[in-house]
Design a protein around this motif. Sequence first.
Motif, short mmCIF file in Angstrom:
data_model
loop_
_atom_site.label_atom_id
_atom_site.label_comp_id
_atom_site.label_asym_id
_atom_site.label_seq_id
_atom_site.Cartn_x
_atom_site.Cartn_y
_atom_site.Cartn_z
N LEU A 75 0.82 -1.21 0.00
CA LEU A 75 0.00 0.00 0.00
C LEU A 75 0.86 1.26 0.00
O LEU A 75 0.50 2.27 -0.60
CB LEU A 75 -0.92 0.02 1.23
N ASP A 89 -4.30 -4.49 -4.31
CA ASP A 89 -3.96 -3.63 -3.18
C ASP A 89 -3.14 -2.45 -3.67
O ASP A 89 -3.32 -1.32 -3.20
CB ASP A 89 -3.16 -4.41 -2.12
N TYR A 92 -5.22 0.14 -4.80
CA TYR A 92 -6.17 0.54 -3.76
C TYR A 92 -7.59 0.10 -4.09
O TYR A 92 -8.57 0.76 -3.76
CB TYR A 92 -6.10 2.06 -3.49
N ASP A 93 -7.66 -1.04 -4.79
CA ASP A 93 -8.97 -1.64 -5.08
C ASP A 93 -9.25 -2.66 -3.97
O ASP A 93 -8.66 -3.72 -3.91
CB ASP A 93 -8.92 -2.32 -6.45
N TYR A 94 -10.17 -2.28 -3.07
CA TYR A 94 -10.40 -3.11 -1.89
C TYR A 94 -11.62 -4.02 -2.04
O TYR A 94 -12.10 -4.59 -1.08
CB TYR A 94 -10.58 -2.23 -0.65
N THR A 444 -2.24 6.88 -8.35
CA THR A 444 -3.60 7.03 -7.84
C THR A 444 -3.66 8.17 -6.82
O THR A 444 -2.76 8.33 -6.01
CB THR A 444 -4.03 5.74 -7.12
N LEU A 446 -4.84 9.09 -3.63
CA LEU A 446 -5.28 8.30 -2.50
C LEU A 446 -6.41 8.94 -1.72
O LEU A 446 -7.21 8.27 -1.10
CB LEU A 446 -4.10 8.02 -1.57
N SER A 449 -9.62 8.65 -4.06
CA SER A 449 -10.08 7.26 -4.22
C SER A 449 -10.37 6.60 -2.88
O SER A 449 -10.72 5.43 -2.84
CB SER A 449 -9.01 6.46 -4.96
N GLY A 451 -8.39 5.68 -0.75
CA GLY A 451 -7.47 4.56 -0.59
C GLY A 451 -6.89 4.43 0.81
O GLY A 451 -6.38 3.38 1.18
#
Lengths: 470, 1034
Positions: A75, A89, A92-94, A444, A446, A449, A451
């Motif tokens: 991360l 991860d 940041y796709d959870y 990205t 963060l 998003s 994240g």
Amino acid sequence: MKTKQIAYILVAVVLLTLNVSCEKWLDVQPNSQVKSSELLSTEQGYKEALAGIYTLLTDNSLYGKELTYGMHGVLSHEWKNYPLAYADDAQYDYETTLSQGRIEGIWSKMYNAISNTNYLLQNIDNSQVFSGKNYEIIKGEALALRGFIHFDLLRNFGVSYVLNPNQQAIPYVTQYSAKQTAQSTVQVVIEKIIEDLKAAKELLKYDPIYTGEVINEFNDNGYLLNRQLHLNYYAVEALLARIYLYIGKYDLAEIAANNVIQANKFAFVSQASFASGVDPSGASEQIFGLQLNTLSLNNTNFLSDEGTTTFSLDQASKSLYISSTDDYRSYLFINGTTTNTLNNIYTLKYAKTTDDSYYINKIPIIKLSEMYLILAESLWSQDKDPLLVLNRQRNARGLSSLTVLPTDVRTLFTNEYRIEFLAEGQLFYYYKRINQEIIHGSTTNLVNSKGYTFPIPPNETTSADRQPNR
Amino acid sequence: MKHKNTLNFKTSFLAFTLLGTLCIPKDTMAQVPATQVQSIPKVIGRVVGSDHKPLSGVTVSIKEDKQNITTTNRVGEFILSPQKQDETLAISAIGYKTQEIKLSKDTKLPLIIKLEETTDQIEEVIVTGYGTRSKESFTGSASTFTKEELLRVGNKNVLQSLQNLDPSFVLTENLSIGSDPNALPDVQLRGQSGVGDIRGDYVGNPNEPLFILDGFIANLQKIMDLDMNRIASITLLKDAAAKAIYGSRAANGVIVIETIVPKEGAMRISYTGNFNLEAPDLSSYQLANATEKLQIEKNAGRYNAVHPFTQELLNEQYNQRFKSIEEGVDTYWLSQPVRVGLGDKHTLMLEGGTQTLRYGLDFTYNNVKGVMKGSNRENIGGSINLSYRTGKVIFRNILNINFNKSNNSPYGAFSEYTRLNPYDSPYNEVGNLRKTLNTFVTSPFTGGSTTYYFNPLYNASLETKNFSKYHELTENFYAEWTPIESLRFTGRIGYTFNGSASENFLPGDHTNFALWTGENFYKRGSYTMVDGVSNSVNSDIYANWSKTIGKHSILINGGANVTAMQSQNHGMTAWGFLNNRVSYITFAKQYADNGVPSGTESIQREIGLIGFTNYSYDNKYFADLSIRRNASSMFGADNRWGTFWSIGLGWNVHQETFLKNLTHINLLRLRSSLGSTGSQNFNPYQAMTIYNFFNSSTYDNISGAYLAGLANDRLKWQEAFDYNVGTDIRLFDRLNVKLDYFISNTNNLLIDFTLPPSTGYYSYKENLGRTQKKGYEGTINYLVFSDKSTQSHFSVFTSFAHNSNKLLEIANALKQINSERDGSTENLNVPKIRYEEGQSINSIWAVPSLGIDPATGREVFRSKDGTSTYNWNPDDQVVIGVSDPKLRGNLGFNLEYKGWGLSTSFRYTLGEDYYNSTLVNRVENVNIAYNVDTRVLYDTWQQIGDEAIFKRITATPTTTRPTSRFLQKKSDLTLSSINAYYDFKWKNLSKYHLKNLKLGFYTTEAFVLSTVRTERGTEYPFARTFSFSLQTTF
């Protein structure tokens, strides 16, 4: 007449004793497991239950891997190379199966440890089984553990404090029960953590590390010998410093960090210890570390040439960390040797030490260097001069003193966090604390998003009423 | 010296007597009145049966003078000399009503005594395990069977026979274990109410009834190994009024078994021998032969490739197979591991004694040889039964010992053989067993995979071990005291010890390890040993008071019981047995990798207080009331005690004056009951807060403890609330009808309650959820013909039962399981059990099918919104059927004519919805790497336009998800038993020193007619059993 009365009384007595002994007889004691009432009827049982909580935290879903070099390493983009399973991860796709599984693991295992803590706390006040000051110390540690675990849950599942302290975050659970605990806001969780930690600190004034009482193997089988493996008095103080910085209470952070540093109980690792591989994880500077029996096995599997799903750097990313060969921490890297791994650079932080006794199997959770960095950042944030503090930390790592503060102090801190806490999971929290939009290694945003905040896992939201936490 | 003295004494005594007689003066003799001598004559008589045939061995005694006793001779005659006048003669024999004859001087000699048989006496009482109850005033629903009835419908074991007698007693059909003699069946009484084993919460079968043997709890294994010749009676307690006295264990019904009590008299020796022959029934298999199989593989494209090198390799492999077929190889693998099993069973019993002390001894040997080579189950047992009666006290003691050894076949699972390809021969050119039959390589390049076909016959040729054994000792002691006629106190104590062991050894050469190479080579071979011990102590005391005052009869019974059970077992696995000749665990190279000893342990304790009462008025109206309070260590500390109760009402309509005149109505009884019972077949430590220890890591030199879960202090038994109405009818002394209707609601179903993980745990046990089952059952038998004088009769019987269940309320955990199962990637081809409120537990869920598209060979489904689709979606699943049959039962007849007898019994099920997994797995979802059903060749979609039943097949197996296409209506008719016998009671056997002799022939499970064609016995084949039996008494 009289005899009749006596007879009745006798019958009643017999029935009563029968009833009582009945209950006792029906209360069977299993052989393969231990009933809680049995375990918590001795001081040793409490020690075992407490050790159990620490052991729960060393699970690979938690500090044994994911919260240190695993998921959190990915991360924060510390690693250049990481297993394919962590690809989501990194974005940041959870919501995908693998990342969701890890997030669920963190949530459920942390709360499981909290539940164990609560059960211990629920029983400790009714037990009169403790010798010396063990009641205070065990209860203090348990309270500290509850605060500590909740704080890391908050750092994962609550929005950054600077973003919105009034956003709903996590439930602060204080009971061992099937009843669900309501969610609290970031602010309220922080308050509850601090409350627990303050209570813990008060109790831990009997901690030998604080009182200076000499403990050897003969006192209580050396139970109070390795205080760094427990949430000791200074660990609680250090944790408070970390929290005050997280919520921007710089003055309090400064005091707390200073308290730890001034105590002089912890020392930086020497150049020799790094160079010889005696103390790569910095055991002597760990204010609180977890003992993981399988640390060197994990190192082999995940952080070395022999593993198949490994985390590593490459030359380019390593140079980001190590700007000078004078840096003692440059000893903590090794190049891959097989054809496929020639470009990989592995960290040696968790490699098997060359000395087996004191230094083995320790994962740093709170280190002395963090206290210096907290102190420096607190001073800087209060417009005081952090240079002296920063230089003490730099010198301890073999770097020369800075004569003047650079214009971009933030980058200085960021770089220091990156190198100092590699594979310890603190960098991601650092970014989150300052709510940085774009971090090194990722494109990205963060903040946009979301994240920085994990979604509460679905198995929690389906069976409990939870407000959005992001 | 002593000897000499005695002799001297005797001689002198004789001399004295002689002298005395001679020397007595004449007048002294005259003083004795002559009449007095004549008044006590010798009693001479003859005992005959109802058929006027003489009865030998009948005990004849003087009631007032216990020492004065004799037995009738071969022609039924006896002589007895009473000491006093007006004494009473008692005539008793097994199977006959005891008669008493008051002697007087007017009694005409010789006496001709006709004894009445007591064949139907046992039917008049209900054995509840807490004494017997008169059927005349019992409100519960129960059926009782005698040993004779059980033996008439089978000689295999108690469970098999019960299934053929009572439609509510069901051994759930298990198509996989077939006739494996070592597999325990799943038993249900009145269907199922518990939700199956979802996450291993239950210990064994959640619907298993409670077995009570001689008053104490026995497990299923013990009942299965019980010698039927020892049984006196079996009673099935079905409704609340009958079973409530068993409280928290009785919800699934109770089966009470009493063993025979030795009869008094001269020592009788009886012997029963059975010689059994088990023949495999492979008729349900329809596998392809060598030529067909190769054709199927070719059709499926197994030998087609794009790359020329690959094609060449596939051609080679095809040709190798083709060549071996040309050479005549067509192995019928199914016949390789099976045999005709020849088993035998012997029971020797001795009994006899006086009225005061009676004894019984029995010895049993039973060796059941299954149809898989090398599999058998051997029982050796014996028991000593003593009974002492003096005045108002009776003591009885039964000591039983049983040794069991069960061998599983070294040939492995039968399913291995059904998979093997017929074009492979088990032997090589010189006639030795091959280890590897064949291989198949998909591609010559890296990435190609190899399938190995190993020879299970090779494994059978090795020295393997796979057995389990146990020895069990049961000691039961009973004491009874009857201070006054209406009051009786009883105390019982029983102790059972069971020691068991099992071993499974596979040497390194076994094909399981064939692919263990490199450093694993030295780990080849495994040896698993498990041993266990269990103990139980049961004890109870109770008092029984019964009194008849005028038209009122009252029975009150109260007591208490205590039970403690303990069991544990441990085991280990070792690896590395490279030498085939050593088969002892100490030759292991090491323990299993990362292996630790395994084991389980449990302690259970229980206390119960029982009371029941029965009241009847003028034999017309009667009521039962029972109550039981019981506490168990298994329940949560806050819910330790439970109360179970029942109320029953009955009416003997035939006793009413308005029916008394109608002589053709012999019996008309109406009864009804309601009440609650519990079931607790769950993990004994479920309700405790338990700490486990980390066994592979320490923290700071301390082995840490962690909570195993969230305990529920309020956890309790599952409660069943039963309603039952029934009637018993007997008309014209010929027609017997028994009908029952019931509703059973199970509340507090023990299920997982899903928790938010923030509590620290995913779930905990909660008494939530409700199910309901409803059903009816009935038995009818009709005595078509009966002639007492020739002991001939012919009767027909039929029985039926139906039950259905419904989930009334389920917890979120079960819903969670539904979605977990939808998401699971295991067993995609079988319908998953789903729990939905309002549906049956046995619902079959699948997506409705619209058939196979003739254009593409793919299946078309109907989605939830009614559109057609090729895609299988779990959300489109609906209930397509319920696997409970509409009706099940038995029918048959019993015929006896002058000693010749014939009984048959059929078992039927009607209208069961059945998901035919044979069609799915062996025809459509086939993996053509292994053998398949021939229907693959003929009924599968091959080309455009084919109106096929089965979708197209490709070289790589595709999974057919649950679809309504494979739902079939199943109705079965099984010839469960035929029993033909001849009883030599009409012949005079005395010249052979035999009291009686009976020769019989049995065949069981001779055939199954079914509307559905499915492979039966996949892991172990089914067997047809033929057996000869011989019964005699010396």
